[in-house]
Design a protein around this motif. Structure first.
Motif, PDB file in Angstrom:
ATOM      1  N   ILE A  70       7.133 -35.985 -25.206  1.00  0.00           N
ATOM      2  CA  ILE A  70       6.852 -35.894 -26.635  1.00  0.00           C
ATOM      3  C   ILE A  70       6.222 -37.205 -27.087  1.00  0.00           C
ATOM      4  O   ILE A  70       6.841 -38.276 -26.980  1.00  0.00           O
ATOM      5  N   ALA A  71       4.978 -37.116 -27.558  1.00  0.00           N
ATOM      6  CA  ALA A  71       4.282 -38.288 -28.088  1.00  0.00           C
ATOM      7  C   ALA A  71       4.539 -38.372 -29.589  1.00  0.00           C
ATOM      8  O   ALA A  71       4.166 -37.467 -30.344  1.00  0.00           O
ATOM      9  N   THR A  72       5.207 -39.435 -30.007  1.00  0.00           N
ATOM     10  CA  THR A  72       5.535 -39.647 -31.420  1.00  0.00           C
ATOM     11  C   THR A  72       4.403 -40.483 -32.032  1.00  0.00           C
ATOM     12  O   THR A  72       4.458 -41.701 -32.053  1.00  0.00           O
ATOM     13  N   ILE A  73       3.401 -39.817 -32.534  1.00  0.00           N
ATOM     14  CA  ILE A  73       2.138 -40.474 -32.890  1.00  0.00           C
ATOM     15  C   ILE A  73       2.172 -41.057 -34.292  1.00  0.00           C
ATOM     16  O   ILE A  73       1.759 -42.186 -34.526  1.00  0.00           O
ATOM     17  N   GLY A  74       2.665 -40.307 -35.270  1.00  0.00           N
ATOM     18  CA  GLY A  74       2.724 -40.786 -36.649  1.00  0.00           C
ATOM     19  C   GLY A  74       3.886 -40.170 -37.388  1.00  0.00           C
ATOM     20  O   GLY A  74       4.317 -39.059 -37.081  1.00  0.00           O
ATOM     21  N   GLY A  75       4.420 -40.917 -38.370  1.00  0.00           N
ATOM     22  CA  GLY A  75       5.556 -40.437 -39.139  1.00  0.00           C
ATOM     23  C   GLY A  75       6.897 -40.865 -38.577  1.00  0.00           C
ATOM     24  O   GLY A  75       7.935 -40.388 -39.022  1.00  0.00           O
ATOM     25  N   ASP A 109      -4.207 -41.801 -32.814  1.00  0.00           N
ATOM     26  CA  ASP A 109      -3.919 -40.814 -31.768  1.00  0.00           C
ATOM     27  C   ASP A 109      -4.380 -41.255 -30.378  1.00  0.00           C
ATOM     28  O   ASP A 109      -4.474 -40.432 -29.468  1.00  0.00           O
ATOM     29  N   ARG A 110      -4.629 -42.548 -30.190  1.00  0.00           N
ATOM     30  CA  ARG A 110      -5.095 -43.005 -28.873  1.00  0.00           C
ATOM     31  C   ARG A 110      -4.058 -42.786 -27.778  1.00  0.00           C
ATOM     32  O   ARG A 110      -4.413 -42.681 -26.597  1.00  0.00           O
ATOM     33  N   VAL A 111      -2.783 -42.678 -28.150  1.00  0.00           N
ATOM     34  CA  VAL A 111      -1.745 -42.430 -27.152  1.00  0.00           C
ATOM     35  C   VAL A 111      -1.930 -41.072 -26.479  1.00  0.00           C
ATOM     36  O   VAL A 111      -1.405 -40.836 -25.377  1.00  0.00           O
ATOM     37  N   MET A 112      -2.709 -40.179 -27.095  1.00  0.00           N
ATOM     38  CA  MET A 112      -2.943 -38.865 -26.499  1.00  0.00           C
ATOM     39  C   MET A 112      -3.604 -38.974 -25.125  1.00  0.00           C
ATOM     40  O   MET A 112      -3.426 -38.094 -24.279  1.00  0.00           O
ATOM     41  N   SER A 113      -4.344 -40.046 -24.874  1.00  0.00           N
ATOM     42  CA  SER A 113      -5.013 -40.219 -23.578  1.00  0.00           C
ATOM     43  C   SER A 113      -4.009 -40.410 -22.443  1.00  0.00           C
ATOM     44  O   SER A 113      -4.366 -40.266 -21.271  1.00  0.00           O
ATOM     45  N   GLY A 118       3.203 -44.138 -31.711  1.00  0.00           N
ATOM     46  CA  GLY A 118       2.472 -44.540 -30.518  1.00  0.00           C
ATOM     47  C   GLY A 118       3.268 -44.515 -29.230  1.00  0.00           C
ATOM     48  O   GLY A 118       2.735 -44.859 -28.174  1.00  0.00           O
ATOM     49  N   ASN A 119       4.528 -44.069 -29.276  1.00  0.00           N
ATOM     50  CA  ASN A 119       5.356 -44.005 -28.084  1.00  0.00           C
ATOM     51  C   ASN A 119       5.328 -42.606 -27.467  1.00  0.00           C
ATOM     52  O   ASN A 119       4.961 -41.625 -28.117  1.00  0.00           O
ATOM     53  N   ILE A 120       5.772 -42.543 -26.216  1.00  0.00           N
ATOM     54  CA  ILE A 120       5.983 -41.260 -25.528  1.00  0.00           C
ATOM     55  C   ILE A 120       7.424 -41.196 -25.066  1.00  0.00           C
ATOM     56  O   ILE A 120       7.913 -42.129 -24.407  1.00  0.00           O
ATOM     57  N   VAL A 121       8.104 -40.131 -25.422  1.00  0.00           N
ATOM     58  CA  VAL A 121       9.488 -39.907 -25.003  1.00  0.00           C
ATOM     59  C   VAL A 121       9.464 -38.935 -23.817  1.00  0.00           C
ATOM     60  O   VAL A 121       9.016 -37.786 -23.950  1.00  0.00           O
ATOM     61  N   GLN A 122       9.916 -39.391 -22.671  1.00  0.00           N
ATOM     62  CA  GLN A 122       9.970 -38.553 -21.476  1.00  0.00           C
ATOM     63  C   GLN A 122      11.337 -37.886 -21.427  1.00  0.00           C
ATOM     64  O   GLN A 122      12.363 -38.532 -21.301  1.00  0.00           O
TER      65      GLN A 122
END
Length: 445
Positions: A5-10, A64-68, A438-442
């Motif tokens: 889960i990429a927590t991009i904004g909010g 949304d650069r974390v999407m890469s 901007g984080n990713i939760v694995q």
């Protein structure tokens, strides 16, 4: 199956919401929102004319650069409802993804208008309408379901991804309303069924998690509003009302009660025109003869007519409940319209100040200006669209998720929800995941 889960904004503020869930090779993006406060502090900003990179730099839309970093293909962009903090960045970001935009009929019509207004980018993503209770295929092993929820705008849903690991519920924004005004009640039965089937992850809106009790129904706000306007029944001067333009249920109540006290309702403001006409086009019960004026010249003519024919014959419903500088009520307070307040005229705020410094300052200034002209202020005739503490308790009891990710708040705003989750047996760092933009939760390798 891997779940990320990429927590991009909010996840550090209220606004610019965006989350991506990767289930195996399939990615679904939930919401692409605007941070309204970052726009409001710049009085001359026109976001539709700005580049996405400039808006990212000023903190107005998600970065949304974390999407890469997510390995897979985006299969859908899914706005949960039509508020700008959930759809306001679609015109800037959606064209980067070869995926349809999927939402409820009301939400999709608002998205269509956002795309039409966009002047910097060409957004040609397919628009797909899906109702609460319907399901669509996302990949070979992943389906998406919409669960109907109630909020301060019609057409809100909680999307659910069904994966081999269990359901992933994206829970922004909602309140449990068993007696709404214009739509079906909150579908708690389906959430209980999802809990019985197995919920792997639950992403939850923490806006009001620190407020005790439960959020009242819209029907209570409706009765409070009726009682307030009825108290003015014998008043012959000016009455002005303001509320969220997107709150179609509240606007419809104002229209109904204006007629009950013998006044002609007139809606004034561009956003009031947009949301109300969209609702009427989709079959919501908006009277055909309701007068709505969005453009400046037509608004000026309406104000002159009100003054010429007598303020006591009308109830203008205007934009500006947060004191926004260019909104109708603020311009009225600054004496920039033909409408003139007299001592004792009533101003009804059927809205609550969004608890953010920019909004609070602007609303304070607007009220001060109104009072200087002799207006009497009737405030807080409203119920929130977000769960309070006991609503969150109910939801955790219903869905019983394996993992929780709090969202839609600053870190301090998330704290009360973390306390509640810990009281239900969850542990930070194990099954209760506090993230930042901007984080990713694995969640599952």
């Amino acid at each position: 199956m891997e779940i990320e889960i990429a927590t991009i904004g909010g996840y550090q503020e209220v606004g610019r919401n965006m989350t991506a869930v990767r289930a195996g090779d399939d990615i679904v993006v939930f919401d692409m929102g605007l941070n309204l406060s970052q726009v409001l502090i710049h009085d001359d900003v026109r976001t539709e004319q700005m580049h996405s990179l400039d808006l990212i730099d000023m903190g107005a839309i998600p970065d949304d650069r974390v999407m890469s970093e997510l390995e897979g293909d985006v299969k859908a962009i899914v706005p949960t409802h039509g508020h700008l903090d959930h759809i306001g960045a679609i015109g800037k970001l959606a064209h980067r993804y070869d995926a349809p935009i999927v939402g409820s009929p009301f939400t999709i019509e608002l998205v269509r208008q956002e795309i039409e207004d966009e002047s910097k980018f060409d957004v040609d993503n397919e628009l797909i309408k899906m109702e609460g209770g319907e399901t669509m295929e996302i990949g070979d092993e992943v389906d998406m379901e919409f669960v109907h929820v109630t909020h301060s705008i019609v057409g809100a849903v909680s999307p659910v991804l069904h994966t081999p690991e269990g359901a992933v519920i994206y829970g922004l924004d909602k309140r449990i309303d068993h007696n709404p005004v214009l739509e079906d009640p909150f579908d708690m039965e389906r959430f209980r069924e999802l809990g019985d089937e197995g919920v792997f992850a639950y992403i939850e809106d923490c806006t009001n998690a620190g407020r005790k009790g439960r959020t009242p129904s819209e029907s209570l706000a409706r009765e409070h509003l009726r009682d307030t306007l009825k108290s003015f029944e014998d008043y012959t001067g000016g009455i002005v009302a303001t509320t969220f333009s997107s709150h179609v249920s509240r606007v419809s109540s104002l229209v109904e009660f204006a007629k009950e006290i013998g006044r002609k309702p007139i809606l004034l403001g561009r956003s009031m025109e947009k949301y109300t006409n969209t609702a009427r086009d989709l079959g919501y019960p908006i009277p055909d003869d309701l007068e709505i004026y969005g453009h400046r010249r037509s608004r000026e003519r309406a104000f002159k007519r009100i003054m010429n024919e007598g303020k006591g014959n009308f109830l203008p419903v205007v934009t500006g409940h947060q004191g926004e500088p260019r909104a109708m009520l603020t311009r009225m307070a600054r004496d920039e319209t033909p409408f003139k307040f007299d001592e004792g005229d009533k101003v009804v705020f059927s809205a609550r100040v969004i608890p953010e410094p920019t909004n609070e300052g602007q609303r304070y200034a607007a009220e001060k200006l109104l009072k200087m002209q002799g207006a009497r202020i009737y405030d807080e005739i409203h119920v929130s669209g977000h769960l309070r503490e006991e609503g969150h308790y109910q939801m955790l009891d219903a869905v019983r998720p394996d993992n929780i990710i709090p969202a839609h708040q600053s870190l301090s705003g998330i704290a009360p929800y973390v306390d509640l989750a810990e009281s239900k047996g969850y542990t930070v760092g194990e099954d209760l995941h506090i993230s930042r933009n901007g984080n990713i939760v694995q969640l599952n390798e």
